[in-house]
Motif scaffolding. Structure first.
Motif, PDB file in Angstrom:
ATOM      1  N   ASN A 199       0.821  -1.202   0.000  1.00 21.25           N
ATOM      2  CA  ASN A 199       0.000   0.000   0.000  1.00 21.25           C
ATOM      3  C   ASN A 199       0.861   1.260   0.000  1.00 21.25           C
ATOM      4  O   ASN A 199       0.521   2.263  -0.632  1.00 21.25           O
ATOM      5  CB  ASN A 199      -0.937  -0.015   1.196  1.00 21.25           C
ATOM      6  CG  ASN A 199      -2.046  -1.049   1.054  1.00 21.25           C
ATOM      7  OD1 ASN A 199      -2.063  -1.816   0.094  1.00 21.25           O
ATOM      8  ND2 ASN A 199      -2.960  -1.073   1.992  1.00 21.25           N
ATOM      9  N   CYS A 200       1.979   1.211   0.718  1.00 21.03           N
ATOM     10  CA  CYS A 200       2.940   2.317   0.674  1.00 21.03           C
ATOM     11  C   CYS A 200       3.409   2.557  -0.762  1.00 21.03           C
ATOM     12  O   CYS A 200       3.467   3.695  -1.229  1.00 21.03           O
ATOM     13  CB  CYS A 200       4.157   1.999   1.543  1.00 21.03           C
ATOM     14  SG  CYS A 200       4.074   2.673   3.208  1.00 21.03           S
ATOM     15  N   ALA A 201       3.747   1.479  -1.448  1.00 23.79           N
ATOM     16  CA  ALA A 201       4.224   1.598  -2.818  1.00 23.79           C
ATOM     17  C   ALA A 201       3.165   2.220  -3.720  1.00 23.79           C
ATOM     18  O   ALA A 201       3.478   3.048  -4.589  1.00 23.79           O
ATOM     19  CB  ALA A 201       4.629   0.220  -3.347  1.00 23.79           C
ATOM     20  N   ASP A 258       8.308 -11.834   0.682  1.00 25.04           N
ATOM     21  CA  ASP A 258       7.550 -12.713  -0.215  1.00 25.04           C
ATOM     22  C   ASP A 258       8.087 -12.565  -1.639  1.00 25.04           C
ATOM     23  O   ASP A 258       7.633 -11.700  -2.392  1.00 25.04           O
ATOM     24  CB  ASP A 258       6.064 -12.330  -0.151  1.00 25.04           C
ATOM     25  CG  ASP A 258       5.198 -13.177  -1.072  1.00 25.04           C
ATOM     26  OD1 ASP A 258       5.705 -14.182  -1.618  1.00 25.04           O
ATOM     27  OD2 ASP A 258       3.998 -12.836  -1.239  1.00 25.04           O
ATOM     28  N   PRO A 259       9.045 -13.388  -2.040  1.00 22.29           N
ATOM     29  CA  PRO A 259       9.671 -13.246  -3.366  1.00 22.29           C
ATOM     30  C   PRO A 259       8.700 -13.407  -4.526  1.00 22.29           C
ATOM     31  O   PRO A 259       9.012 -12.973  -5.643  1.00 22.29           O
ATOM     32  CB  PRO A 259      10.728 -14.363  -3.381  1.00 22.29           C
ATOM     33  CG  PRO A 259      10.984 -14.659  -1.941  1.00 22.29           C
ATOM     34  CD  PRO A 259       9.688 -14.445  -1.244  1.00 22.29           C
ATOM     35  N   ASP A 260       7.548 -14.010  -4.290  1.00 21.98           N
ATOM     36  CA  ASP A 260       6.588 -14.249  -5.372  1.00 21.98           C
ATOM     37  C   ASP A 260       5.399 -13.298  -5.325  1.00 21.98           C
ATOM     38  O   ASP A 260       4.332 -13.600  -5.866  1.00 21.98           O
ATOM     39  CB  ASP A 260       6.082 -15.697  -5.313  1.00 21.98           C
ATOM     40  CG  ASP A 260       7.168 -16.706  -5.641  1.00 21.98           C
ATOM     41  OD1 ASP A 260       8.146 -16.325  -6.323  1.00 21.98           O
ATOM     42  OD2 ASP A 260       7.046 -17.863  -5.206  1.00 21.98           O
ATOM     43  N   ASN A 261       5.552 -12.166  -4.683  1.00 16.50           N
ATOM     44  CA  ASN A 261       4.448 -11.218  -4.609  1.00 16.50           C
ATOM     45  C   ASN A 261       4.306 -10.505  -5.953  1.00 16.50           C
ATOM     46  O   ASN A 261       5.191  -9.741  -6.361  1.00 16.50           O
ATOM     47  CB  ASN A 261       4.694 -10.199  -3.489  1.00 16.50           C
ATOM     48  CG  ASN A 261       3.494  -9.326  -3.228  1.00 16.50           C
ATOM     49  OD1 ASN A 261       3.276  -8.326  -3.911  1.00 16.50           O
ATOM     50  ND2 ASN A 261       2.688  -9.720  -2.250  1.00 16.50           N
ATOM     51  N   VAL A 262       3.194 -10.720  -6.636  1.00 14.98           N
ATOM     52  CA  VAL A 262       3.033 -10.252  -8.012  1.00 14.98           C
ATOM     53  C   VAL A 262       2.928  -8.729  -8.089  1.00 14.98           C
ATOM     54  O   VAL A 262       3.479  -8.105  -9.001  1.00 14.98           O
ATOM     55  CB  VAL A 262       1.801 -10.915  -8.661  1.00 14.98           C
ATOM     56  CG1 VAL A 262       1.567 -10.352 -10.058  1.00 14.98           C
ATOM     57  CG2 VAL A 262       1.991 -12.417  -8.735  1.00 14.98           C
ATOM     58  N   LYS A 263       2.228  -8.124  -7.149  1.00 13.06           N
ATOM     59  CA  LYS A 263       2.115  -6.661  -7.172  1.00 13.06           C
ATOM     60  C   LYS A 263       3.490  -6.003  -7.097  1.00 13.06           C
ATOM     61  O   LYS A 263       3.796  -5.068  -7.844  1.00 13.06           O
ATOM     62  CB  LYS A 263       1.255  -6.179  -6.002  1.00 13.06           C
ATOM     63  CG  LYS A 263      -0.224  -6.458  -6.139  1.00 13.06           C
ATOM     64  CD  LYS A 263      -0.965  -5.891  -4.937  1.00 13.06           C
ATOM     65  CE  LYS A 263      -2.447  -6.222  -4.997  1.00 13.06           C
ATOM     66  NZ  LYS A 263      -3.176  -5.698  -3.819  1.00 13.06           N
ATOM     67  N   ALA A 264       4.305  -6.482  -6.174  1.00 14.11           N
ATOM     68  CA  ALA A 264       5.642  -5.893  -6.019  1.00 14.11           C
ATOM     69  C   ALA A 264       6.510  -6.171  -7.242  1.00 14.11           C
ATOM     70  O   ALA A 264       7.261  -5.296  -7.699  1.00 14.11           O
ATOM     71  CB  ALA A 264       6.300  -6.437  -4.761  1.00 14.11           C
ATOM     72  N   ALA A 290       6.747 -12.359 -12.908  1.00 15.12           N
ATOM     73  CA  ALA A 290       5.383 -11.985 -12.532  1.00 15.12           C
ATOM     74  C   ALA A 290       4.366 -12.661 -13.441  1.00 15.12           C
ATOM     75  O   ALA A 290       3.312 -13.132 -12.987  1.00 15.12           O
ATOM     76  CB  ALA A 290       5.224 -10.469 -12.592  1.00 15.12           C
ATOM     77  N   LEU A 291       4.682 -12.758 -14.736  1.00 10.34           N
ATOM     78  CA  LEU A 291       3.773 -13.390 -15.689  1.00 10.34           C
ATOM     79  C   LEU A 291       3.644 -14.891 -15.436  1.00 10.34           C
ATOM     80  O   LEU A 291       2.560 -15.467 -15.600  1.00 10.34           O
ATOM     81  CB  LEU A 291       4.257 -13.134 -17.117  1.00 10.34           C
ATOM     82  CG  LEU A 291       3.283 -13.532 -18.239  1.00 10.34           C
ATOM     83  CD1 LEU A 291       2.010 -12.700 -18.146  1.00 10.34           C
ATOM     84  CD2 LEU A 291       3.937 -13.361 -19.602  1.00 10.34           C
ATOM     85  N   SER A 350      -3.570   0.951 -14.244  1.00  6.76           N
ATOM     86  CA  SER A 350      -3.955   1.725 -13.070  1.00  6.76           C
ATOM     87  C   SER A 350      -4.816   0.903 -12.130  1.00  6.76           C
ATOM     88  O   SER A 350      -4.715   1.028 -10.916  1.00  6.76           O
ATOM     89  CB  SER A 350      -4.691   3.000 -13.493  1.00  6.76           C
ATOM     90  OG  SER A 350      -5.873   2.683 -14.182  1.00  6.76           O
ATOM     91  N   ILE A 351      -5.685   0.032 -12.672  1.00  4.01           N
ATOM     92  CA  ILE A 351      -6.489  -0.850 -11.824  1.00  4.01           C
ATOM     93  C   ILE A 351      -5.575  -1.760 -11.030  1.00  4.01           C
ATOM     94  O   ILE A 351      -5.736  -1.941  -9.826  1.00  4.01           O
ATOM     95  CB  ILE A 351      -7.456  -1.685 -12.687  1.00  4.01           C
ATOM     96  CG1 ILE A 351      -8.538  -0.784 -13.288  1.00  4.01           C
ATOM     97  CG2 ILE A 351      -8.106  -2.791 -11.852  1.00  4.01           C
ATOM     98  CD1 ILE A 351      -9.435  -1.478 -14.276  1.00  4.01           C
ATOM     99  N   PHE A 352      -4.580  -2.335 -11.700  1.00  8.89           N
ATOM    100  CA  PHE A 352      -3.670  -3.261 -11.027  1.00  8.89           C
ATOM    101  C   PHE A 352      -2.862  -2.557  -9.950  1.00  8.89           C
ATOM    102  O   PHE A 352      -2.667  -3.070  -8.848  1.00  8.89           O
ATOM    103  CB  PHE A 352      -2.737  -3.861 -12.078  1.00  8.89           C
ATOM    104  CG  PHE A 352      -1.922  -5.026 -11.567  1.00  8.89           C
ATOM    105  CD1 PHE A 352      -2.445  -6.293 -11.542  1.00  8.89           C
ATOM    106  CD2 PHE A 352      -0.632  -4.830 -11.100  1.00  8.89           C
ATOM    107  CE1 PHE A 352      -1.706  -7.361 -11.075  1.00  8.89           C
ATOM    108  CE2 PHE A 352       0.115  -5.876 -10.625  1.00  8.89           C
ATOM    109  CZ  PHE A 352      -0.426  -7.155 -10.626  1.00  8.89           C
ATOM    110  N   LEU A 353      -2.411  -1.312 -10.247  1.00  5.25           N
ATOM    111  CA  LEU A 353      -1.554  -0.601  -9.305  1.00  5.25           C
ATOM    112  C   LEU A 353      -2.304  -0.050  -8.105  1.00  5.25           C
ATOM    113  O   LEU A 353      -1.755   0.078  -7.032  1.00  5.25           O
ATOM    114  CB  LEU A 353      -0.853   0.559 -10.033  1.00  5.25           C
ATOM    115  CG  LEU A 353       0.262   0.177 -10.992  1.00  5.25           C
ATOM    116  CD1 LEU A 353       0.731   1.398 -11.740  1.00  5.25           C
ATOM    117  CD2 LEU A 353       1.420  -0.476 -10.259  1.00  5.25           C
ATOM    118  N   THR A 354      -3.591   0.308  -8.285  1.00  4.56           N
ATOM    119  CA  THR A 354      -4.312   0.956  -7.200  1.00  4.56           C
ATOM    120  C   THR A 354      -5.048  -0.035  -6.308  1.00  4.56           C
ATOM    121  O   THR A 354      -5.677   0.377  -5.332  1.00  4.56           O
ATOM    122  CB  THR A 354      -5.331   1.970  -7.745  1.00  4.56           C
ATOM    123  OG1 THR A 354      -6.196   1.315  -8.683  1.00  4.56           O
ATOM    124  CG2 THR A 354      -4.628   3.133  -8.428  1.00  4.56           C
TER     125      THR A 354
END
Length: 395
Positions: A270-272, A295-301, A325-326, A388-392
């Motif tokens: 959320n900070c990011a 979490d090395p597999d965190n897709v958002k990050a 990520a893909l 933007s949907i993915f990032l927010t």
């Protein structure tokens, strides 16, 4: 004290007493429904208390006081912003206070960083009761309540009762608060300062209490984020993270440590998201790296880091991270779009063949070029919306 204030005080003595992208925001809300901010936090620490009126008497006394201030008819807030007898808490005179009952003296005023508990009643200009909380607890200057309460309570003494009149600027702004507070709404509060105490020593709290308190801060950050108050949102997320990582805290058990890690990831992601809105790109990368350390597999990050590296020209590193990520989420269109853009840039502009005849020299550019531009614009717009949907999306 003014005559109005004295009369209101006599009535009390008988019984002492917290988008520019609407489509993205809607999609993010559908993906995730965050619960409202928990309003009361109690700690077993020494504190000072004054008695509040019985709950069934609160509203009756409140409206009696309002009638003395406003008269029998409602809808007169405009006059109160210029009325005599009120103290201005801000230079613009859009936050004002009327003393109803004095407190325990100057030495008993709360200070920034202290925890306070107030009794709260608030109405709109038409008299509608939209705020009622017998024991609202918050820490001053941590963004847990609207600015009118932050500033108003700091001007009060323990046991004091006052009316606070605020324009939308120090309340819920242009957005209001769905469904009960409309946009640009002024509010009139009656506030009783019940308790003042030092903020809790986080090191003494068990892990479960720190998790609960951190969650409240994070949800308050989500409230600010949805209102496009990104600086405040980032501060709330950082406070939430600090609560989880308090130095000298009670060591957690294995299950509690796992839960702490989950909440750290949510706060950092959320900070990011807030940092990205503020264009603090180095901070975004730092937050993403902290998530991936846990979490090395965190897709958002992974996605955010890959996109930023790509924009900084680090194509090989960006390609590696985005491919990872893909693999984890092969159906996410935002990742496909970013990889496609990166691949095209690495490939370079296509070479045009040399003309071989008259037909090649005379191209129908008048209609080909506009159609190419149109398709390109549509593709960019769709890609921007998905991204933007993915990032927010927040936790």
């Amino acid at each position: 004290m003014s005559r109005v204030g004295k009369e209101a005080a006599e009535s009390q003595r008988a019984d002492p007493p917290a988008s520019a992208e609407p489509a993205a925001s809607r999609a993010a809300q559908e993906l995730e429904r965050s619960p409202r901010l928990g309003r009361v936090v109690r700690f077993l620490l020494p504190h000072t208390t004054v008695e509040a009126p019985l709950p069934q008497e609160e509203e009756q006394q409140f409206y009696q006081g309002l009638e003395r201030v406003l008269g029998p008819k409602q809808g007169r807030f405009g006059k109160l912003f210029a009325a005599a007898g009120w103290a201005d808490l801000t230079e613009d005179r859009f936050l004002r206070k009327l003393l109803v009952r004095e407190g325990q003296g100057e030495a008993r005023r709360p200070q920034p960083g202290q925890e306070v508990t107030v009794k709260l009643l608030g109405v709109l200009e038409d008299g509608s009761l939209v705020e009622k909380d017998p024991k609202l607890t918050f820490i001053l200057e941590q963004g847990d309540v609207i600015q009118a309460l932050e500033l108003g309570v700091q001007s009060m003494q323990l046991g004091e009762v006052s009316f606070l009149l605020t324009s939308f600027l120090y309340a819920y702004g242009h957005l209001g608060r769905n469904p009960d507070i409309p946009s640009d709404a002024s509010l009139l509060y009656e506030v009783t300062l019940l308790q003042i105490r030092e903020s809790p020593d986080l090191g003494l709290l068990p892990p479960s209490a720190r998790i609960s308190l951190s969650k409240q801060k994070r949800e308050r950050g989500n409230f600010h984020f949805e209102r496009e108050e990104y600086q405040r949102a980032m501060r709330s997320y950082q406070l939430a993270l600090g609560i989880l990582d308090s130095p000298g805290a009670v060591p957690p058990g294995p299950e509690e440590e796992e839960e702490l890690q989950e909440h750290r990831v949510k706060c950092l992601n959320n900070c990011a998201a807030a940092q990205l809105k503020l264009q603090l790109f180095e901070e975004v990368l730092a937050s993403c790296n902290a998530v991936l350390h846990i979490d090395p597999d965190n897709v958002k990050a992974l996605y955010r880091k890959g996109k930023l590296l790509s924009e900084q020209g680090e194509d090989q590193a960006a390609m590696h991270i985005l491919k990872r990520a893909l693999q984890l989420e092969p159906t996410t269109k935002a990742i496909h779009a970013e990889l496609s853009k990166l691949a095209k840039r690495q490939k370079g502009p296509p070479e045009r063949p040399a003309p071989t005849g008259v037909d090649d020299l005379v191209q129908p550019a008048a209609w080909i070029t506009p159609w190419k531009l149109l398709f390109g614009a549509v593709a960019v717009a769709l890609g921007s919306t998905v991204t933007s949907i993915f990032l927010t999306t927040r936790s």
